[in-house]
Design an enzyme around this catalytic site. Structure first.
Site, short mmCIF file in Angstrom:
data_model
loop_
_atom_site.label_atom_id
_atom_site.label_comp_id
_atom_site.label_asym_id
_atom_site.label_seq_id
_atom_site.Cartn_x
_atom_site.Cartn_y
_atom_site.Cartn_z
N ASN A 166 63.42 -28.02 69.94
CA ASN A 166 62.59 -28.32 68.78
C ASN A 166 61.12 -28.30 69.16
O ASN A 166 60.77 -28.29 70.34
CB ASN A 166 62.96 -29.69 68.19
CG ASN A 166 64.35 -29.68 67.57
OD1 ASN A 166 64.70 -28.74 66.88
ND2 ASN A 166 65.11 -30.71 67.82
N CYS A 167 60.28 -28.31 68.14
CA CYS A 167 58.84 -28.30 68.30
C CYS A 167 58.43 -29.40 69.30
O CYS A 167 58.96 -30.49 69.23
CB CYS A 167 58.18 -28.54 66.94
SG CYS A 167 56.41 -28.32 66.94
N PRO A 168 57.57 -29.08 70.22
CA PRO A 168 56.74 -27.88 70.32
C PRO A 168 57.28 -26.81 71.27
O PRO A 168 56.62 -25.81 71.50
CB PRO A 168 55.42 -28.43 70.86
CG PRO A 168 55.86 -29.51 71.81
CD PRO A 168 57.07 -30.13 71.13
N ASP A 220 65.18 -24.18 65.09
CA ASP A 220 64.29 -25.19 64.52
C ASP A 220 63.69 -24.67 63.22
O ASP A 220 62.92 -23.72 63.23
CB ASP A 220 63.18 -25.51 65.52
CG ASP A 220 62.19 -26.55 65.01
OD1 ASP A 220 62.43 -27.13 63.94
OD2 ASP A 220 61.17 -26.77 65.68
#
Length: 87
Positions: free
Chosen positions: A24-26, A51
């Site tokens: 997931n981010c980042p 994501d």
């Protein structure tokens, strides 16, 4: 040019593939930026992510780095981006 298509319409002719599925981010953005930094102008990257936030994030990254986001595809809970190195 960015459009949401079906993967059946996608011809895989990319130079590099980066699969960030499960992160997931980042992380997808960081990995994509690092991959683009190592590429030559004109080469293409197929980036795969699970994501949902990556859709907006990749568009923003490509705009900020002045890279060409050629295609965005969503299928089977995966997001596939084709990015052309332009600078």
């Amino acid at each position: 040019m960015s459009d949401l298509d079906n993967i059946d319409d996608f011809e895989d002719k990319t130079d590099y593939v980066l699969d960030t599925s499960g992160t997931n981010c980042p992380l997808p953005i960081i990995k994509t930026k690092n991959e683009l930094n190592g590429m030559k102008i004109g080469e293409t990257l197929k980036m795969i992510s699970t994501d949902p936030g990556a859709v907006a994030d990749i568009q923003s990254l490509c705009n900020a780095l002045q890279q060409g986001l050629e295609k965005t595809i969503e299928e089977d809970n995966k997001f596939i981006f084709v990015i052309r190195k332009t600078t």
